[in-house]
Design a protein around this motif. Sequence first.
Motif: not given
Length: 426
Positions: A228-241
């Motif tokens: 909600g307004d306190q929590v945002l769930v999104m995809e985890f983008l791995d292997d970022l440089r």
Amino acid sequence: MGDAGTERSGLGRRAVRIGSVTLRHTASALGGAVFRRGRGGSVSARLAKRAPAMLTELGPFYVKVGQLLSTRRDLLPERWCDELGRLTDTVPPPSREQLEAVLAEEFGPAADRPFAEFDWEPVGSGSIATVHRAVLTDGRVVAVKIRRPGIVPLMSSDFRLAGALARATGRLPGLRRLPAEEMLGQIGTAVLAQADLAAERDALTQLRANLAAVKGVRLPEPVEGFGGDQVLVMEFLDDLREFRPEPYRPEERRDAMRRVLRAVYQMLFLDGLVHCDLHPGNLRLDAAGEVVLLDAGFVVRLPDQVRRHFGEFFLRMALGEGRRCADIVIESAARVPADCDLEAFRTEVEQLVGDASAVVAAEFNLAAFAPRLFKLQRRFGIFAAAEFAFPLLSLLVLEGMIHSFDPGVDFQGEAVPVLMQALSGG
């Protein structure tokens, strides 16, 4: 004591705390200036140098305001902008108990939460929120952004107190021309919006749709149905440089910078929904060399007129049409004094744009051009509206990275096709 009395009491205690911190840092700066007189220790210089430490101690609202003020070289002296630009909001995370309490509000008891795994040690810790890696019960790996508990009431109180200070400042001799209250209103509203994670989720969704046609640019996808307004769930983008030139070849660097510029110009000149916080910490490259934009908390919606004004200013600047640039600044200004010598302002802006047009495209330096323009605006009392200033200054953040990646990039030339499309109504 009723709710109103409790609120006034809380504001009073907070005001005392702010006053105490401010006086302590000010006294330290003034004392240092006395002992260093004649050795570069002016009062203004000492106050500017103490400002980051003072704002950090005051809390996240003041840190964020300081960060945004550091971009307002049309309003503040360069020394102050340079010092405020050193502000960071990497702070220790809340305790596990505090994070547990927020998750309980959003999802209920632990047994009802959608996480099979949750890493309590954050992968990122800012002044407003922390970001954690987690695994949903369906196996998807996600990033969970959690707003710090109690941060909204604290920031709202600070906003109200700062507003009272801005109104008082506007009555002081020599500061009556400075649009302190309007400036705080615009900046403070942008700061408070960064605490609304539901709004950030909407911004991410819209930015992903707007930039879908820009090849090689990615944003994390929000996960529907969670938070909600306190929590945002999104995809985890791995292997970022980290966004830095090494170890990429020159042609890979140029491709990366063109993708960044194309995305930014799409936002600025066509869509009007602008990510205004694209500093190196919010840009990444993935293993394939694609550009990843992170943290959509500071996203501004430009009114259509402002978007077109900004686009035309950038195009006229590229074409060397300084007089029209001056008129655009005047037309879009938050305030123009009644006694302002507009013709003199037009003449000086025309000269400034003419000087910039005399250099070859690859040598154009927005970081040198913008402070000169802002100095002119400050001298004539023509203060830019925040909606106009923020996009221009977001480009300043990018320019240093652009030239480190590809010193020969044509910063303005890359914008022209998008500008022509925007101004033709495309």
